[in-house]
Each structure stands twice: as structure tokens, then as C-alpha cells.
Design a protein around this motif. Structure first.
Motif, mmCIF file in Angstrom:
data_model
loop_
_atom_site.group_PDB
_atom_site.id
_atom_site.type_symbol
_atom_site.label_atom_id
_atom_site.label_comp_id
_atom_site.label_asym_id
_atom_site.label_seq_id
_atom_site.Cartn_x
_atom_site.Cartn_y
_atom_site.Cartn_z
ATOM 1 N N HIS A 19 -3.095 6.561 5.486
ATOM 2 C CA HIS A 19 -1.479 6.554 5.293
ATOM 3 C C HIS A 19 -0.823 7.055 6.169
ATOM 4 N N LYS A 20 -0.986 8.357 6.685
ATOM 5 C CA LYS A 20 -0.319 9.129 7.593
ATOM 6 C C LYS A 20 -0.292 8.208 9.034
ATOM 7 N N ALA A 21 -1.358 7.570 9.532
ATOM 8 C CA ALA A 21 -1.149 6.621 10.575
ATOM 9 C C ALA A 21 -0.160 5.663 10.378
ATOM 10 N N LEU A 22 -0.117 4.971 9.199
ATOM 11 C CA LEU A 22 0.517 3.799 8.910
ATOM 12 C C LEU A 22 2.012 4.492 9.302
ATOM 13 N N ILE A 23 2.230 5.436 8.600
ATOM 14 C CA ILE A 23 3.473 5.843 8.706
ATOM 15 C C ILE A 23 4.117 6.108 10.173
ATOM 16 N N TYR A 24 3.213 6.734 11.063
ATOM 17 C CA TYR A 24 3.357 6.966 12.145
ATOM 18 C C TYR A 24 3.530 5.716 12.958
ATOM 19 N N MET A 25 2.684 4.649 12.927
ATOM 20 C CA MET A 25 2.952 3.628 13.438
ATOM 21 C C MET A 25 4.072 2.738 13.203
ATOM 22 N N GLU A 26 4.778 2.779 11.756
ATOM 23 C CA GLU A 26 6.011 2.256 11.507
ATOM 24 C C GLU A 26 7.090 3.138 12.394
ATOM 25 N N SER A 27 6.740 4.184 12.681
ATOM 26 C CA SER A 27 7.860 5.364 13.523
ATOM 27 C C SER A 27 7.702 5.017 14.980
ATOM 28 N N MET A 28 6.682 4.082 15.441
ATOM 29 C CA MET A 28 6.292 3.937 16.703
ATOM 30 C C MET A 28 5.902 5.165 17.295
ATOM 31 N N GLU A 29 5.334 5.989 16.452
ATOM 32 C CA GLU A 29 4.658 7.278 17.210
ATOM 33 C C GLU A 29 3.043 7.095 17.179
ATOM 34 N N TYR A 30 2.706 6.045 18.186
ATOM 35 C CA TYR A 30 1.462 5.744 18.267
ATOM 36 C C TYR A 30 0.551 6.487 18.543
ATOM 37 N N GLU A 31 0.608 7.611 19.531
ATOM 38 C CA GLU A 31 -0.319 8.570 19.771
ATOM 39 C C GLU A 31 -0.539 9.432 18.519
ATOM 40 N N LYS A 32 0.298 9.857 17.675
ATOM 41 C CA LYS A 32 -0.015 10.534 16.318
ATOM 42 C C LYS A 32 -0.786 9.562 15.352
ATOM 43 N N ALA A 33 -0.410 8.114 15.628
ATOM 44 C CA ALA A 33 -1.377 7.542 14.609
ATOM 45 C C ALA A 33 -2.599 7.231 14.882
ATOM 46 N N LEU A 34 -3.069 7.225 16.309
ATOM 47 C CA LEU A 34 -4.538 7.385 16.724
ATOM 48 C C LEU A 34 -5.202 8.526 16.549
ATOM 49 N N GLU A 35 -4.329 9.641 16.660
ATOM 50 C CA GLU A 35 -5.263 10.826 16.140
ATOM 51 C C GLU A 35 -5.466 10.967 14.693
ATOM 52 N N GLU A 36 -4.667 10.274 13.910
ATOM 53 C CA GLU A 36 -4.811 10.350 12.418
ATOM 54 C C GLU A 36 -6.239 9.351 12.214
ATOM 55 N N LEU A 37 -6.317 8.210 13.018
ATOM 56 C CA LEU A 37 -7.382 7.531 12.787
ATOM 57 C C LEU A 37 -8.596 7.846 13.256
ATOM 58 N N ASP A 38 -8.341 8.522 14.464
ATOM 59 C CA ASP A 38 -9.500 9.501 14.891
ATOM 60 C C ASP A 38 -10.130 10.177 13.853
ATOM 61 N N LYS A 39 -9.246 11.088 13.258
ATOM 62 C CA LYS A 39 -9.705 11.933 12.086
ATOM 63 C C LYS A 39 -10.513 11.157 10.844
ATOM 64 N N LEU A 40 -10.046 9.859 10.832
ATOM 65 C CA LEU A 40 -10.591 9.302 9.698
ATOM 66 C C LEU A 40 -12.124 8.726 10.137
ATOM 67 N N LEU A 41 -11.939 8.229 11.285
ATOM 68 C CA LEU A 41 -13.324 7.929 11.910
ATOM 69 C C LEU A 41 -14.424 8.796 12.023
ATOM 70 N N GLU A 42 -13.859 10.072 12.406
ATOM 71 C CA GLU A 42 -15.012 11.118 12.084
ATOM 72 C C GLU A 42 -15.584 11.199 10.689
ATOM 73 N N VAL A 43 -14.987 10.975 9.570
ATOM 74 C CA VAL A 43 -15.522 11.082 8.312
ATOM 75 C C VAL A 43 -16.199 9.764 8.141
ATOM 76 N N ASN A 44 -15.721 8.651 8.351
ATOM 77 C CA ASN A 44 -16.719 7.414 8.086
ATOM 78 C C ASN A 44 -16.418 6.354 9.289
ATOM 79 N N ASN A 45 -17.358 6.496 10.107
ATOM 80 C CA ASN A 45 -16.863 5.553 11.264
ATOM 81 C C ASN A 45 -17.224 3.947 10.956
#
Length: 69
Positions: A35-61
Motif C-alpha cells: 500500500h505504501k508503494a501504491l501511495i508513492y506511485m500515485e505521488s510520482m515518487e517512484y524510487e520510494k515505491a521501488l524501495e517498498e516493493l523491494d522490502k515486500l519481495l524480501e519477505v515473499n519473492n
């Protein structure tokens, strides 16, 4: 405050309060990395969105909704 701001559509306030809660060493269960990644994408903060998605993929790739974004 997180839920109220989410309902009102105040995305940045949602992130603010979620981050504030996480600093108290309590796990914020109201908003996930996805959800954080989606919010960052809406705000066009793509680097922060990718960081959140990376954290998620660390838990479940194999979290496919994350990979489809």
C-alpha cells in the motif's frame, strides 16, 4: 489517524502517521509495504515505491501483484 486519513484520501498523512508509528518500535499493521508503494506511485515518487516493493519481495519473492506493477 491512519485509517481516517486513508478514508479521506490524504495519502501523505497516511505515510506520515505510519512512519511515526513505526518509530515507536510497534509494527504498523494498518498499511503494508504494498500500500505504501501504491501511495508513492500515485505521488510520482517512484524510487520510494521501488524501495517498498523491494522490502515486500524480501519477505515473499513470489508476491505476483507486486511484480505486475
Amino acid at each position: 489517524m491512519i485509517c481516517v486519513n486513508f478514508i479521506l484520501g490524504n495519502a501523505h498523512k497516511v505515510l506520515y502517521y505510519a512512519e511515526k508509528l513505526e518509530k515507536t518500535k510497534k509494527k504498523c499493521v494498518c498499511i503494508s509495504n504494498f500500500h505504501k508503494a501504491l501511495i508513492y506511485m500515485e505521488s510520482m515518487e517512484y524510487e520510494k515505491a521501488l524501495e517498498e516493493l523491494d522490502k515486500l519481495l524480501e519477505v515473499n519473492n513470489k508476491f505476483y501483484p507486486c511484480l505486475e506493477i
